[in-house]
Design a protein around this motif. Structure first.
Motif, PDB file in Angstrom:
ATOM      1  N   SER A 105      30.976  42.036  47.720  1.00 34.63           N
ATOM      2  CA  SER A 105      29.819  42.119  47.280  1.00 34.63           C
ATOM      3  C   SER A 105      29.174  43.326  47.586  1.00 34.63           C
ATOM      4  O   SER A 105      29.615  44.015  48.605  1.00 34.63           O
ATOM      5  CB  SER A 105      28.870  41.117  47.760  1.00 34.63           C
ATOM      6  N   PHE A 106      28.059  43.863  46.855  1.00 39.09           N
ATOM      7  CA  PHE A 106      27.625  45.258  47.176  1.00 39.09           C
ATOM      8  C   PHE A 106      25.976  45.310  47.754  1.00 39.09           C
ATOM      9  O   PHE A 106      25.250  44.308  47.622  1.00 39.09           O
ATOM     10  CB  PHE A 106      27.476  45.831  45.638  1.00 39.09           C
ATOM     11  N   VAL A 107      25.772  46.267  48.089  1.00 39.07           N
ATOM     12  CA  VAL A 107      24.531  46.954  48.345  1.00 39.07           C
ATOM     13  C   VAL A 107      23.895  47.946  47.501  1.00 39.07           C
ATOM     14  O   VAL A 107      24.989  49.053  47.313  1.00 39.07           O
ATOM     15  CB  VAL A 107      24.186  47.199  49.765  1.00 39.07           C
ATOM     16  N   LEU A 108      22.774  47.687  46.899  1.00 47.18           N
ATOM     17  CA  LEU A 108      22.206  48.985  46.258  1.00 47.18           C
ATOM     18  C   LEU A 108      21.487  49.914  47.352  1.00 47.18           C
ATOM     19  O   LEU A 108      20.774  49.389  47.765  1.00 47.18           O
ATOM     20  CB  LEU A 108      21.351  48.607  45.071  1.00 47.18           C
ATOM     21  N   HIS A 125      31.554  52.485  41.115  1.00 41.61           N
ATOM     22  CA  HIS A 125      33.133  52.318  40.551  1.00 41.61           C
ATOM     23  C   HIS A 125      32.963  51.570  39.328  1.00 41.61           C
ATOM     24  O   HIS A 125      32.011  50.541  39.313  1.00 41.61           O
ATOM     25  CB  HIS A 125      33.798  51.996  41.558  1.00 41.61           C
ATOM     26  N   PRO A 126      33.646  51.715  38.005  1.00 37.89           N
ATOM     27  CA  PRO A 126      33.679  51.116  37.063  1.00 37.89           C
ATOM     28  C   PRO A 126      33.696  49.422  37.341  1.00 37.89           C
ATOM     29  O   PRO A 126      32.952  48.430  36.649  1.00 37.89           O
ATOM     30  CB  PRO A 126      34.844  51.416  36.127  1.00 37.89           C
ATOM     31  N   HIS A 127      34.715  49.093  38.398  1.00 34.29           N
ATOM     32  CA  HIS A 127      34.824  47.720  38.803  1.00 34.29           C
ATOM     33  C   HIS A 127      33.638  47.166  39.452  1.00 34.29           C
ATOM     34  O   HIS A 127      33.129  46.022  39.187  1.00 34.29           O
ATOM     35  CB  HIS A 127      36.140  47.253  39.597  1.00 34.29           C
ATOM     36  N   ALA A 128      32.899  47.940  40.057  1.00 35.82           N
ATOM     37  CA  ALA A 128      31.663  47.505  40.915  1.00 35.82           C
ATOM     38  C   ALA A 128      30.650  47.197  39.713  1.00 35.82           C
ATOM     39  O   ALA A 128      30.069  46.257  39.916  1.00 35.82           O
ATOM     40  CB  ALA A 128      31.263  48.484  41.951  1.00 35.82           C
ATOM     41  N   TRP A 129      30.409  48.157  38.886  1.00 38.80           N
ATOM     42  CA  TRP A 129      29.427  48.129  37.635  1.00 38.80           C
ATOM     43  C   TRP A 129      29.822  46.706  36.831  1.00 38.80           C
ATOM     44  O   TRP A 129      28.821  45.986  36.742  1.00 38.80           O
ATOM     45  CB  TRP A 129      29.595  49.263  36.859  1.00 38.80           C
ATOM     46  N   ALA A 130      30.936  46.407  36.731  1.00 43.96           N
ATOM     47  CA  ALA A 130      31.048  44.978  35.778  1.00 43.96           C
ATOM     48  C   ALA A 130      30.989  44.109  36.616  1.00 43.96           C
ATOM     49  O   ALA A 130      30.609  42.943  36.131  1.00 43.96           O
ATOM     50  CB  ALA A 130      32.697  45.165  35.606  1.00 43.96           C
ATOM     51  N   GLN A 131      31.163  44.161  38.018  1.00 36.79           N
ATOM     52  CA  GLN A 131      31.005  42.849  38.939  1.00 36.79           C
ATOM     53  C   GLN A 131      29.495  42.887  39.205  1.00 36.79           C
ATOM     54  O   GLN A 131      29.124  41.499  39.638  1.00 36.79           O
ATOM     55  CB  GLN A 131      31.672  43.269  40.052  1.00 36.79           C
ATOM     56  N   CYS A 132      28.689  43.579  38.654  1.00 35.78           N
ATOM     57  CA  CYS A 132      27.065  43.268  38.981  1.00 35.78           C
ATOM     58  C   CYS A 132      26.262  43.821  37.559  1.00 35.78           C
ATOM     59  O   CYS A 132      24.987  43.716  37.654  1.00 35.78           O
ATOM     60  CB  CYS A 132      26.615  44.624  40.121  1.00 35.78           C
ATOM     61  N   ARG A 133      27.177  43.669  36.547  1.00 33.21           N
ATOM     62  CA  ARG A 133      26.276  43.758  35.132  1.00 33.21           C
ATOM     63  C   ARG A 133      24.976  42.922  35.124  1.00 33.21           C
ATOM     64  O   ARG A 133      24.073  43.542  34.708  1.00 33.21           O
ATOM     65  CB  ARG A 133      27.324  43.556  34.305  1.00 33.21           C
ATOM     66  N   ARG A 134      25.212  41.449  35.316  1.00 29.82           N
ATOM     67  CA  ARG A 134      24.045  40.838  34.924  1.00 29.82           C
ATOM     68  C   ARG A 134      22.840  40.921  36.113  1.00 29.82           C
ATOM     69  O   ARG A 134      21.873  41.117  35.541  1.00 29.82           O
ATOM     70  CB  ARG A 134      24.431  39.355  35.194  1.00 29.82           C
ATOM     71  N   ASP A 191      27.205  39.400  40.641  1.00 29.15           N
ATOM     72  CA  ASP A 191      27.062  38.254  39.596  1.00 29.15           C
ATOM     73  C   ASP A 191      27.789  37.056  40.130  1.00 29.15           C
ATOM     74  O   ASP A 191      27.376  35.849  39.719  1.00 29.15           O
ATOM     75  CB  ASP A 191      27.752  38.801  38.265  1.00 29.15           C
ATOM     76  N   ASN A 192      28.918  37.262  40.737  1.00 35.06           N
ATOM     77  CA  ASN A 192      29.719  36.037  40.992  1.00 35.06           C
ATOM     78  C   ASN A 192      29.721  36.317  42.566  1.00 35.06           C
ATOM     79  O   ASN A 192      30.381  37.114  43.184  1.00 35.06           O
ATOM     80  CB  ASN A 192      30.921  35.977  40.533  1.00 35.06           C
TER      81      ASN A 192
END
Ligand SMILES: O=C(O)C(=O)C[C@]1(C(=O)O)C=C[C@@H](O)C=C1
Length: 330
Positions: A105-108, A125-134, A191-192
């Motif tokens: 999970s990420f921190v902005l 990172h493109p994978h990070a973006w996809a994981q937080c899209r919503r 998102d998940n």
């Protein structure tokens, strides 16, 4: 030579590093990949070699610049890391020696003094973006993705004095906020909330480590071209021996449309008779099979061993055929 020159320091460093395993991984410091690496090695006993991308990490093992690489292979949200699958599938042979799972999970985060309302361009990172899209759509609907080579590359850039970064904030692994002197604008961005990424330990081929009873074997398989039922025949090699697949995906071979390579994880070890028999079957019916190693798996196997496919069953069957050949049985 007087001590303290860079040459002397290099010699000392080489001496200190001699005998310590060298691990190439996606850097800079603080990536999820480094968290995976720290599950199996510590910087006190090993040399950590951060790389700019996963392909460089794997190639460092091929050239001998590193003994091992740790690379992400699969995200529970975004699927496989195709650059890793493709780099392992071709070129000088390498093997997988282990796997690790890291919750993601990420921190902005941004430089001190930046508020959420000032954020439009988000490095990730493109994978990070996809994981937080919503999350991004709901919280930063005007946000623009600035692709990053890793989850800590933007954090490292923010830690420098550089004025124009090309982005206002970044999605970073939680420990990177403090490590790079950033401020959190939003925590637990995902998102998940159960998202995980699976990483693999890559090394040069050698004797396969003994089976543990909870192992995985990774293969790359090509099918004969234009042959009806070729995919089914390949899968039958596993099914007939009771070998459970835990992952199968196709990757284009690249030279023309319609030609694919299959990347496959099976439950079991090459020392398991049923896995060895399936490999022999593949060798007979497929034009290309690359063995990418048998190694301990981190999660528990999904399938039970089917009756009739235990080692003892294969050994008894083989002994029976031998007895037939010798005229000792009918
Ligand atoms: O940049 C990082 O921190 C990484 O470890 C890379 C990586 C990936 O390649 O999938 C790993 C975990 C996350 O899923 C996002 C990015």
């Amino acid at each position: 030579m007087p001590s303290g020159t860079s040459e002397t320091r290099d010699e000392h460093r080489d001496a200190a590093e001699r005998g310590r395993p060298r691990y190439a991984y996606l850097g800079p410091a603080g990536t999820f990949t480094e968290a995976a690496l720290r599950q199996i090695a510590s910087p006190d006993g090993a040399v950590f070699l951060p790389q700019v991308d996963v392909v460089s990490a794997i190639e460092a093992v091929r050239t001998g610049a590193a003994d091992h690489a740790v690379v992400a292979i699969e995200s529970s949200v975004e699927g496989s890391v195709t650059a890793v699958l493709d780099t392992l599938a071709t070129g000088d042979p390498l093997v997988l020696q282990g796997e690790m799972i890291v919750p993601v999970s990420f921190v902005l985060a941004a430089r001190p003094g930046t508020g959420l309302s000032a954020v439009r361009r988000v490095a990730a990172h493109p994978h990070a973006w996809a994981q937080c899209r919503r999350w991004l759509l709901q919280n930063l609907p005007d946000g623009v993705h600035v692709p990053a080579t890793s989850n800590t590359a933007p954090a490292a850039a923010m830690a420098t004095g550089e004025r124009e970064l090309g982005f206002d904030a970044a999605l970073v692994p939680p420990p990177a906020v403090e490590a790079y002197g950033l401020v959190p604008l939003a925590d637990d961005v995902a998102d998940n909330h159960h998202a995980v990424t699976r990483f693999v330990l890559v090394g040069r081929p050698g004797p396969v480590p003994p089976r543990t009873g909870a192992d995985k074997t990774t293969l790359v398989v090509h099918l004969p071209s234009n042959q009806a039922g070729a995919l089914l025949e390949m899968l039958e090699q596993f099914a007939a021996r009771g070998v459970n697949l835990s992952r199968i995906e196709s990757r284009p071979l690249g030279d023309s449309l319609g030609r694919y390579s299959f990347s496959i994880d099976v439950e079991g070890h090459v020392d398991d008779e049923r896995v060895a028999e399936a490999l022999m079957g593949l060798h007979r019916v497929c034009p290309h099979v690359r063995f990418l190693g048998s190694y301990p798996r981190v999660d528990t196997p999904h399938g039970d061993v089917r009756p009739g496919t235990y080692d003892a069953d294969f050994l008894a069957a083989r002994a029976w055929v031998q007895a037939l050949r010798d005229g000792r049985a009918h």
